[in-house]
Design a protein around this motif. Structure first.
Motif, PDB file in Angstrom:
ATOM      1  N   ALA A  92      28.523  53.032  55.893  1.00 38.60           N
ATOM      2  CA  ALA A  92      28.377  54.357  56.499  1.00 38.60           C
ATOM      3  C   ALA A  92      28.174  55.446  55.456  1.00 38.60           C
ATOM      4  N   SER A  93      28.917  55.380  54.360  1.00 41.94           N
ATOM      5  CA  SER A  93      28.838  56.411  53.325  1.00 41.94           C
ATOM      6  C   SER A  93      27.985  56.002  52.137  1.00 41.94           C
ATOM      7  N   GLY A  94      27.761  54.696  51.966  1.00 46.33           N
ATOM      8  CA  GLY A  94      27.067  54.196  50.788  1.00 46.33           C
ATOM      9  C   GLY A  94      27.936  54.141  49.554  1.00 46.33           C
ATOM     10  N   ARG A  95      29.207  54.501  49.706  1.00 41.13           N
ATOM     11  CA  ARG A  95      30.117  54.509  48.564  1.00 41.13           C
ATOM     12  C   ARG A  95      30.621  53.109  48.237  1.00 41.13           C
ATOM     13  N   VAL A  96      30.947  52.917  46.959  1.00 40.95           N
ATOM     14  CA  VAL A  96      31.534  51.666  46.501  1.00 40.95           C
ATOM     15  C   VAL A  96      32.979  51.938  46.094  1.00 40.95           C
ATOM     16  N   TYR A  97      33.889  51.149  46.629  1.00 33.95           N
ATOM     17  CA  TYR A  97      35.306  51.293  46.339  1.00 33.95           C
ATOM     18  C   TYR A  97      35.783  50.082  45.538  1.00 33.95           C
ATOM     19  N   ILE A  98      36.674  50.323  44.579  1.00 34.55           N
ATOM     20  CA  ILE A  98      37.328  49.224  43.868  1.00 34.55           C
ATOM     21  C   ILE A  98      38.601  48.897  44.628  1.00 34.55           C
ATOM     22  N   THR A  99      38.761  47.627  44.996  1.00 39.42           N
ATOM     23  CA  THR A  99      39.802  47.255  45.950  1.00 39.42           C
ATOM     24  C   THR A  99      40.737  46.175  45.419  1.00 39.42           C
ATOM     25  N   SER A 100      41.917  46.154  46.027  1.00 40.95           N
ATOM     26  CA  SER A 100      42.907  45.109  45.786  1.00 40.95           C
ATOM     27  C   SER A 100      42.743  44.039  46.862  1.00 40.95           C
ATOM     28  N   GLN A 101      42.673  42.767  46.450  1.00 40.91           N
ATOM     29  CA  GLN A 101      42.421  41.698  47.416  1.00 40.91           C
ATOM     30  C   GLN A 101      43.316  40.492  47.168  1.00 40.91           C
ATOM     31  N   ASN A 102      43.572  39.763  48.243  1.00 40.33           N
ATOM     32  CA  ASN A 102      44.353  38.528  48.157  1.00 40.33           C
ATOM     33  C   ASN A 102      44.105  37.709  49.418  1.00 40.33           C
ATOM     34  N   HIS A 103      43.083  36.869  49.385  1.00 37.80           N
ATOM     35  CA  HIS A 103      42.806  36.033  50.559  1.00 37.80           C
ATOM     36  C   HIS A 103      41.940  34.851  50.156  1.00 37.80           C
ATOM     37  N   GLY A 104      42.050  33.779  50.936  1.00 33.29           N
ATOM     38  CA  GLY A 104      41.267  32.583  50.680  1.00 33.29           C
ATOM     39  C   GLY A 104      40.280  32.258  51.777  1.00 33.29           C
ATOM     40  N   TYR A 105      40.266  33.081  52.838  1.00 37.50           N
ATOM     41  CA  TYR A 105      39.379  32.853  53.975  1.00 37.50           C
ATOM     42  C   TYR A 105      38.590  34.129  54.258  1.00 37.50           C
ATOM     43  N   ALA A 106      37.475  33.997  54.951  1.00 32.94           N
ATOM     44  CA  ALA A 106      36.630  35.156  55.238  1.00 32.94           C
ATOM     45  C   ALA A 106      35.923  34.970  56.566  1.00 32.94           C
TER      46      ALA A 106
ATOM     47  N   GLY B 277      42.869  39.756  43.207  1.00 32.14           N
ATOM     48  CA  GLY B 277      42.816  40.637  42.048  1.00 32.14           C
ATOM     49  C   GLY B 277      42.767  42.082  42.492  1.00 32.14           C
ATOM     50  N   ALA B 278      42.656  42.979  41.527  1.00 34.24           N
ATOM     51  CA  ALA B 278      42.727  44.413  41.818  1.00 34.24           C
ATOM     52  C   ALA B 278      41.458  45.155  41.415  1.00 34.24           C
ATOM     53  N   ASN B 279      40.332  44.438  41.308  1.00 33.86           N
ATOM     54  CA  ASN B 279      39.111  45.099  40.827  1.00 33.86           C
ATOM     55  C   ASN B 279      37.862  44.624  41.569  1.00 33.86           C
ATOM     56  N   HIS B 280      37.983  44.353  42.874  1.00 34.48           N
ATOM     57  CA  HIS B 280      36.851  43.838  43.636  1.00 34.48           C
ATOM     58  C   HIS B 280      36.032  44.994  44.211  1.00 34.48           C
ATOM     59  N   PRO B 281      34.735  45.068  43.898  1.00 38.97           N
ATOM     60  CA  PRO B 281      33.900  46.164  44.415  1.00 38.97           C
ATOM     61  C   PRO B 281      33.469  45.901  45.862  1.00 38.97           C
ATOM     62  N   VAL B 282      33.690  46.906  46.709  1.00 35.29           N
ATOM     63  CA  VAL B 282      33.341  46.799  48.125  1.00 35.29           C
ATOM     64  C   VAL B 282      32.490  47.998  48.514  1.00 35.29           C
ATOM     65  N   LYS B 283      31.372  47.749  49.197  1.00 36.06           N
ATOM     66  CA  LYS B 283      30.490  48.831  49.636  1.00 36.06           C
ATOM     67  C   LYS B 283      30.729  49.135  51.106  1.00 36.06           C
ATOM     68  N   GLU B 284      30.900  50.436  51.397  1.00 35.67           N
ATOM     69  CA  GLU B 284      30.996  50.908  52.772  1.00 35.67           C
ATOM     70  C   GLU B 284      29.611  51.366  53.219  1.00 35.67           C
TER      71      GLU B 284
ATOM     72  N   GLY C  55      47.175  47.608  42.524  1.00 32.89           N
ATOM     73  CA  GLY C  55      45.756  47.891  42.594  1.00 32.89           C
ATOM     74  C   GLY C  55      45.433  49.346  42.820  1.00 32.89           C
ATOM     75  N   PRO C  56      44.129  49.650  42.860  1.00 35.38           N
ATOM     76  CA  PRO C  56      43.670  51.037  43.001  1.00 35.38           C
ATOM     77  C   PRO C  56      43.949  51.589  44.396  1.00 35.38           C
ATOM     78  N   THR C  57      44.015  52.912  44.481  1.00 28.88           N
ATOM     79  CA  THR C  57      44.311  53.589  45.744  1.00 28.88           C
ATOM     80  C   THR C  57      43.048  54.175  46.380  1.00 28.88           C
ATOM     81  N   ASP C  58      41.880  53.683  45.993  1.00 29.44           N
ATOM     82  CA  ASP C  58      40.597  54.205  46.493  1.00 29.44           C
ATOM     83  C   ASP C  58      40.515  54.228  48.025  1.00 29.44           C
ATOM     84  N   SER C  59      41.117  53.248  48.670  1.00 28.52           N
ATOM     85  CA  SER C  59      40.880  53.044  50.098  1.00 28.52           C
ATOM     86  C   SER C  59      42.003  53.551  50.994  1.00 28.52           C
ATOM     87  N   GLU C  60      42.860  54.421  50.469  1.00 28.56           N
ATOM     88  CA  GLU C  60      43.932  54.969  51.302  1.00 28.56           C
ATOM     89  C   GLU C  60      43.376  55.785  52.470  1.00 28.56           C
TER      90      GLU C  60
END
Length: 366
Positions: free
Chosen positions: A280-294, A271-278, A339-344
């Motif tokens: 180092a900065s403490g910031r939360v980015y909305i990300t585009s994702q597509n995976h079945g393994y981690a 999907g295109a709305n997964h929240p991810v926390k970095e 998806g969002p371009t937050d993480s460019e």
């Protein structure tokens, strides 16, 4: 035409068929993106999968020549609640039905995609068969669970480039190892002026280093990272010799090269709305994702790798950084599409790493 989606647990969804007639097996997954269906259809990471769109109306802006993420679609089948038959967009060249027919992919509409998604979220993704046309349901029920599991299918050879090619630029020489690359990763590297040398997934460490790269990009791709042991060995050989940036499958391969292990998620992140926390900065980015393994967080060895990002939905590992080495990776897609371009900013982080590795210390601003 009638159409059926039958899952290995015995669930049967009857709807209307579109696209190409026939029977196709695959792992049934769902994607929560509201737009970007063309990019999803053509993302090589979906190889071997029947993709369900949770957004109810799909196809309303048609398909065009510019938004492909690979040379052709790789999905096995396509599931929507409602298909738009008369798209409206100035770039549109064909509708969803025409596109799937041209590429011999079957689709089904008119089923309860909410019920299907709930089932997959509760029980996990599972094998299934999508059949368009006049089919015996009992036969479909029998065959749904007989198809091979996605793990062990060795899908990367189906999506990697057959031979190396180059997109010339005048800044950095980046070698991109193609495990099923999305075109927007290449576009992003080219945008900043990089020469991008795309090489097949089986390219060895020695062959990559012979190209004198300033940096190496490990691309996204389909399937279980355990089915790509040659990729892990290549990354092991590259560590310490050249800056590395891994995306999605490339992230998992870097993690394995650093001693971590992977596991299959119950229903994946698509999907295109997964929240991810970095961290180092403490910031939360909305990300585009597509995976079945981690990456298994308990397998990350502190002396070799540091977890840099986590998924705020389920606390899974979303980013890694090698300790004492110029290498990092993220599980999500900083190049978006869709998806969002937050993480460019991560591409600029890669360029900064290249400059530091070369001893120049120049800075690139996002």
């Amino acid at each position: 035409m009638d159409a059926y989606l039958v899952l290995e647990d015995g669930a049967v969804f009857k709807g209307r068929g579109f696209g190409a007639a026939g029977k196709r097996h695959g792992e049934v997954v769902f994607n929560t993106s509201m737009t970007g269906y063309q990019e999803i259809l053509t993302d090589p990471s979906y190889c071997g999968q029947i993709v369900t769109m949770t957004y109810p109306l799909i196809g309303n802006y048609g398909l065009n020549e510019e938004d492909f993420e690979s040379v052709r679609p790789y999905v096995t089948g396509y599931v929507v609640r409602e298909r738009c038959q008369v798209p409206s967009n100035w770039r549109s060249l064909e509708n969803l039905d025409e596109f799937l027919k041209k590429h011999q992919i079957g689709g089904i509409e008119g089923i309860d995609t909410r019920a299907l998604t709930r089932r997959l979220r509760t029980n996990g993704t599972m094998r299934g068969v999508l059949a368009v046309g006049d089919w015996d349901v009992a036969e479909l029920l029998k065959s749904a669970g007989q198809h091979a599991q996605l793990s062990g299918e060795k899908l990367v050879p189906h999506v990697t480039t057959d031979k190396p090619y180059i997109i010339k630029g005048d800044k950095f020489n980046v070698v991109l190892v193609d495990f099923g690359v999305k075109h927007n990763i290449i576009r992003w590297l080219s945008r900043i002026g990089c020469s991008v040398q795309v090489v097949p997934a089986t390219t060895s460490t020695a062959e990559i280093l012979a190209l004198a790269p300033d940096g190496v990009m490990l691309s996204n791709g389909p399937g279980d990272p355990k089915d790509v042991p040659y990729g892990v060995e290549t990354v092991k050989g590259l560590l310490g010799h050249v800056p590395i940036f891994g995306i999605c499958l490339g992230h998992q391969l870097l993690g394995m090269a650093l001693g971590a292990t992977t596991f299959k998620l119950p229903f994946g992140h698509r999907g295109a709305n997964h929240p991810v926390k970095e961290f180092a900065s403490g910031r939360v980015y909305i990300t585009s994702q597509n995976h079945g393994y981690a990456i298994d967080p308990d397998s990350v060895k502190a002396e070799r790798a540091e977890v840099t990002h986590i998924n705020l939905n389920d606390n899974t590992v979303e980013g890694l950084k090698a300790v004492g080495l110029s290498a990092f990776s993220v599980q999500y897609h900083p190049e978006s599409s869709p998806g969002p371009t937050d993480s460019e900013y991560l591409f600029y982080q890669f360029f900064d790493m290249i400059e530091r590795f070369r001893g120049k210390g120049e800075q690139y601003e996002a």
